[in-house]
Design a protein around this motif. Structure first.
Motif, PDB file in Angstrom:
ATOM      1  N   SER A   1     -93.234  18.153   3.366  1.00  0.00           N
ATOM      2  CA  SER A   1     -93.096  19.340   2.511  1.00  0.00           C
ATOM      3  C   SER A   1     -92.800  20.604   3.317  1.00  0.00           C
ATOM      4  O   SER A   1     -92.933  21.718   2.800  1.00  0.00           O
ATOM      5  CB  SER A   1     -94.371  19.534   1.687  1.00  0.00           C
ATOM      6  OG  SER A   1     -95.515  19.636   2.536  1.00  0.00           O
ATOM      7  N   LEU A   2     -92.379  20.455   4.576  1.00  0.00           N
ATOM      8  CA  LEU A   2     -92.144  21.609   5.445  1.00  0.00           C
ATOM      9  C   LEU A   2     -91.028  22.518   4.921  1.00  0.00           C
ATOM     10  O   LEU A   2     -91.079  23.738   5.097  1.00  0.00           O
ATOM     11  CB  LEU A   2     -91.814  21.152   6.869  1.00  0.00           C
ATOM     12  CG  LEU A   2     -93.007  20.873   7.787  1.00  0.00           C
ATOM     13  CD1 LEU A   2     -92.541  20.380   9.136  1.00  0.00           C
ATOM     14  CD2 LEU A   2     -93.880  22.112   7.930  1.00  0.00           C
ATOM     15  N   GLN A   3     -89.993  21.946   4.310  1.00  0.00           N
ATOM     16  CA  GLN A   3     -88.895  22.784   3.798  1.00  0.00           C
ATOM     17  C   GLN A   3     -89.405  23.752   2.726  1.00  0.00           C
ATOM     18  O   GLN A   3     -89.101  24.946   2.750  1.00  0.00           O
ATOM     19  CB  GLN A   3     -87.766  21.910   3.226  1.00  0.00           C
ATOM     20  CG  GLN A   3     -86.964  21.174   4.263  1.00  0.00           C
ATOM     21  CD  GLN A   3     -87.475  19.769   4.488  1.00  0.00           C
ATOM     22  OE1 GLN A   3     -88.552  19.401   4.029  1.00  0.00           O
ATOM     23  NE2 GLN A   3     -86.701  18.964   5.206  1.00  0.00           N
ATOM     24  N   ALA A   4     -90.191  23.226   1.791  1.00  0.00           N
ATOM     25  CA  ALA A   4     -90.734  24.089   0.736  1.00  0.00           C
ATOM     26  C   ALA A   4     -91.722  25.088   1.325  1.00  0.00           C
ATOM     27  O   ALA A   4     -91.767  26.262   0.903  1.00  0.00           O
ATOM     28  CB  ALA A   4     -91.423  23.233  -0.334  1.00  0.00           C
ATOM     29  N   PHE A   5     -92.513  24.662   2.306  1.00  0.00           N
ATOM     30  CA  PHE A   5     -93.465  25.564   2.954  1.00  0.00           C
ATOM     31  C   PHE A   5     -92.733  26.716   3.655  1.00  0.00           C
ATOM     32  O   PHE A   5     -93.172  27.875   3.598  1.00  0.00           O
ATOM     33  CB  PHE A   5     -94.304  24.776   3.968  1.00  0.00           C
ATOM     34  CG  PHE A   5     -95.281  25.613   4.735  1.00  0.00           C
ATOM     35  CD1 PHE A   5     -96.476  26.002   4.157  1.00  0.00           C
ATOM     36  CD2 PHE A   5     -95.000  26.017   6.036  1.00  0.00           C
ATOM     37  CE1 PHE A   5     -97.391  26.788   4.863  1.00  0.00           C
ATOM     38  CE2 PHE A   5     -95.899  26.798   6.746  1.00  0.00           C
ATOM     39  CZ  PHE A   5     -97.087  27.176   6.158  1.00  0.00           C
ATOM     40  N   TYR A   6     -91.614  26.415   4.295  1.00  0.00           N
ATOM     41  CA  TYR A   6     -90.840  27.447   4.992  1.00  0.00           C
ATOM     42  C   TYR A   6     -90.272  28.469   4.009  1.00  0.00           C
ATOM     43  O   TYR A   6     -90.257  29.670   4.277  1.00  0.00           O
ATOM     44  CB  TYR A   6     -89.714  26.779   5.781  1.00  0.00           C
ATOM     45  CG  TYR A   6     -88.778  27.748   6.469  1.00  0.00           C
ATOM     46  CD1 TYR A   6     -89.107  28.332   7.685  1.00  0.00           C
ATOM     47  CD2 TYR A   6     -87.549  28.069   5.895  1.00  0.00           C
ATOM     48  CE1 TYR A   6     -88.244  29.225   8.309  1.00  0.00           C
ATOM     49  CE2 TYR A   6     -86.685  28.953   6.517  1.00  0.00           C
ATOM     50  CZ  TYR A   6     -87.038  29.524   7.722  1.00  0.00           C
ATOM     51  OH  TYR A   6     -86.175  30.409   8.338  1.00  0.00           O
ATOM     52  N   LEU A   7     -89.811  27.984   2.862  1.00  0.00           N
ATOM     53  CA  LEU A   7     -89.167  28.882   1.892  1.00  0.00           C
ATOM     54  C   LEU A   7     -90.139  29.856   1.235  1.00  0.00           C
ATOM     55  O   LEU A   7     -89.707  30.878   0.692  1.00  0.00           O
ATOM     56  CB  LEU A   7     -88.453  28.059   0.812  1.00  0.00           C
ATOM     57  CG  LEU A   7     -87.177  27.331   1.254  1.00  0.00           C
ATOM     58  CD1 LEU A   7     -86.684  26.398   0.156  1.00  0.00           C
ATOM     59  CD2 LEU A   7     -86.090  28.334   1.637  1.00  0.00           C
ATOM     60  N   VAL A   8     -91.445  29.575   1.270  1.00  0.00           N
ATOM     61  CA  VAL A   8     -92.410  30.480   0.648  1.00  0.00           C
ATOM     62  C   VAL A   8     -92.329  31.862   1.287  1.00  0.00           C
ATOM     63  O   VAL A   8     -92.312  32.892   0.591  1.00  0.00           O
ATOM     64  CB  VAL A   8     -93.842  29.901   0.775  1.00  0.00           C
ATOM     65  CG1 VAL A   8     -94.874  30.929   0.308  1.00  0.00           C
ATOM     66  CG2 VAL A   8     -93.978  28.633  -0.061  1.00  0.00           C
TER      67      VAL A   8
ATOM     68  N   ASN B   1     -95.448  20.288  -3.051  1.00  0.00           N
ATOM     69  CA  ASN B   1     -94.178  20.998  -3.272  1.00  0.00           C
ATOM     70  C   ASN B   1     -94.252  21.910  -4.489  1.00  0.00           C
ATOM     71  O   ASN B   1     -93.763  23.053  -4.473  1.00  0.00           O
ATOM     72  CB  ASN B   1     -93.046  19.992  -3.456  1.00  0.00           C
ATOM     73  CG  ASN B   1     -92.383  19.622  -2.145  1.00  0.00           C
ATOM     74  OD1 ASN B   1     -92.723  20.152  -1.093  1.00  0.00           O
ATOM     75  ND2 ASN B   1     -91.424  18.719  -2.189  1.00  0.00           N
ATOM     76  N   LEU B   2     -94.875  21.404  -5.565  1.00  0.00           N
ATOM     77  CA  LEU B   2     -94.983  22.203  -6.778  1.00  0.00           C
ATOM     78  C   LEU B   2     -95.873  23.427  -6.549  1.00  0.00           C
ATOM     79  O   LEU B   2     -95.572  24.535  -7.011  1.00  0.00           O
ATOM     80  CB  LEU B   2     -95.540  21.349  -7.917  1.00  0.00           C
ATOM     81  CG  LEU B   2     -95.553  21.987  -9.305  1.00  0.00           C
ATOM     82  CD1 LEU B   2     -94.133  22.353  -9.750  1.00  0.00           C
ATOM     83  CD2 LEU B   2     -96.196  21.053 -10.321  1.00  0.00           C
ATOM     84  N   GLY B   3     -96.959  23.232  -5.793  1.00  0.00           N
ATOM     85  CA  GLY B   3     -97.823  24.363  -5.482  1.00  0.00           C
ATOM     86  C   GLY B   3     -97.113  25.400  -4.632  1.00  0.00           C
ATOM     87  O   GLY B   3     -97.303  26.615  -4.825  1.00  0.00           O
ATOM     88  N   LEU B   4     -96.252  24.954  -3.705  1.00  0.00           N
ATOM     89  CA  LEU B   4     -95.486  25.875  -2.865  1.00  0.00           C
ATOM     90  C   LEU B   4     -94.431  26.616  -3.681  1.00  0.00           C
ATOM     91  O   LEU B   4     -94.107  27.779  -3.395  1.00  0.00           O
ATOM     92  CB  LEU B   4     -94.835  25.104  -1.710  1.00  0.00           C
ATOM     93  CG  LEU B   4     -95.814  24.451  -0.724  1.00  0.00           C
ATOM     94  CD1 LEU B   4     -95.070  23.599   0.284  1.00  0.00           C
ATOM     95  CD2 LEU B   4     -96.659  25.509  -0.026  1.00  0.00           C
TER      96      LEU B   4
END
Length: 487
Positions: A341-348, A272-275
């Motif tokens: 972590s899909l939510q954070a991945f989507y927001l990128v 999440n932090l990396g995203l």
């Protein structure tokens, strides 16, 4: 394979797990793989017992007759023997007290008073602080250093054993946080995680597969009573997937317990932090978006809560009932960090600008879910530690034949699984910051709903089998399973 000694339907004497008390039970089945007898008590409770814990109905009567004959022979063998003078020492008094190793109860399971005693004993011995002493010699002088480690007993397993666990996940998380802080201080680009996420996921898949193969092979070299009840079916595919060995350990290192919390949950936070840094880089932002901050904060709170309350996982089905195979290995090492972590991945790549009123509403929703989740789990764990705590005196309970009581008020009188309800409310709050343009951010809550409904059904089956009549009474008083007035 040893022959079956007792037939189905036969009345025998069964030892109550964790005690030396025997009760009349009826044999309802026999598992050739685990060599355990399924027995049913008079109150409807069903348990699996080892053959050594099952005795014929007249076993104790015969044993008492043989003991009385031996005593009568010993009294009459020497008519002219002299009387040994009585000693006034405490050792002498103790030596004259008969020692009875087995108590026989033929009527009902333990009374409420006996249940409370069992609960108090288990509560007092649950957590054992262990002090390790290390001696170091310096210039002919002995220097002692002390290290205190908290050791917690797990719940009794089907074979009667209690395993011990080290509680240190939160400190491991702090160490991980310090390593991340050091990396950021040295200007390490954490967006590397987003750029190589697929490679990392494939590496985790390969590692989980290799670990599962190792677990399956080593399970053929452990005693039968250390296998999981459902993992010894004889089918290679099923046993490999579900796990044959219940608690595989390398000396004192518990593989399943370690994987259950540490790599998956901590990896989730790191990804999440990396995203978050990847979003800043790709969207050319000086600070993360409000949506990304909410997702990271909500999920960080969830992980920290799980690690801080590490002891609670010792009573879950994953630890107590399920073997450690490909299902849990893949779930812990791959599914949790890379799917959650899909939510954070989507927001990128799909930024969603939130207004503060919307953000505050989502924060309130997550807060409600967390209060329900933490309140329910804390209430349950406090009751298990000390059911006689004055702070819990307001709770209404139903006694069971296992020595535990079921809470029928408070959070657990609202629905049968209030912790699941809080979990699902939080899951919804994690998805809402992403908007409604795609289903990917909502995959987690859809999957998690199916998972918890299935797990709830397994819980119901286990509880009905374990608590018998008491569970039926609980279900009559608490009608809804997860969603009040819905399900």
């Amino acid at each position: 394979m040893p022959a079956k000694m007792f037939s189905d339907g036969e009345m025998v004497m069964g030892r109550w797990p964790g005690s030396q008390l025997y009760y009349e039970v009826r044999v309802t089945g026999y598992n050739k793989s685990t060599q355990l007898y399924a027995v049913k008590y008079k109150d409807g409770t069903e348990l699996n017992l080892k053959e050594s814990d099952v005795k014929p109905l007249n076993y104790f009567k015969t044993k008492k007759r043989s003991i009385s004959r031996q005593r009568s022979r010993s009294r009459s063998r020497s008519p002219a023997r002299t009387q040994t003078p009585k000693r006034s020492t405490s050792r002498g008094r103790e030596a004259k007290k008969p020692v009875q190793k087995e108590e026989v109860q033929k009527k009902d399971p333990p009374t409420t008073k006996f249940i409370h005693q069992l609960q108090e004993n288990s509560t007092n011995s649950k957590t054992t602080p262990v002090t390790d002493f290390k001696e170091e010699k310096e210039e002919n002088n002995t220097k002692k250093t002390y290290r205190v480690v908290e050791i917690v007993d797990g719940v009794p397993l089907a074979n009667g054993k209690k395993l011990q666990y080290r509680i240190n996940a939160f400190y491991a998380f702090l160490l991980c946080g310090a390593a991340l802080a050091a990396a950021l201080y040295n200007e390490v680009n954490l967006s590397y995680i987003h750029n190589n996420l697929l490679q990392l996921a494939i590496s985790a898949m390969v590692f989980s597969l290799v670990l599962s193969i190792y677990l399956y092979l080593r399970s053929w070299h452990v005693p039968t009573d250390e296998l999981a009840a459902g993992g010894n079916s004889g089918s290679f595919v099923y046993d490999f997937f579900i796990g044959r060995e219940l608690n595989p350990r390398i000396k004192n290192f518990d593989l399943k317990y370690f994987c259950e919390l540490r790599p998956g949950l901590m990896g989730w936070v790191v990804i999440n932090l990396g995203l978050l840094f990847a979003e800043m880089e790709m969207q050319q932002r000086d600070v993360p978006s409000l949506a990304m901050i909410l997702v990271n904060s909500f999920q960080l709170l969830y992980v920290m809560d799980a690690l801080w309350n590490e002891e609670a996982i010792l009573t879950t089905m994953d630890i107590v009932h399920d073997g450690f195979g490909y299902m849990l290995a893949f779930g812990d090492l791959v599914w949790v960090p890379f799917v959650y972590s899909l939510q954070a991945f989507y927001l990128v790549n799909h930024p969603n600008e939130l207004t503060w009123p919307v953000a505050l509403t989502i924060i309130a929703l997550n807060t409600v879910g967390y209060i329900i989740f933490r309140g329910a789990n804390s209430q349950k764990n406090a009751f298990r530690r000390n059911p006689h705590d004055p702070k819990l005196a307001h709770l209404k309970t139903i006694p069971t034949a296992t020595g535990r009581s079921l809470i029928v008020s408070g959070w657990w009188g609202f629905v049968r699984h209030p912790n699941y309800l809080g979990d699902l409310i939080m899951a919804l709050a994690w998805s809402l910051p992403c908007g409604f343009n795609h289903i990917i951010p909502y995959f987690y809550i859809i999957y998690f709903t199916c998972l918890l409904v299935h797990r709830e059904a397994r819980d119901e089956h286990q509880c009905r089998k374990k608590y018998g009549v008491a569970w039926n009474k609980y279900c009559q008083q608490v009608r809804y399973r997860i969603f009040p007035y819905v399900y």
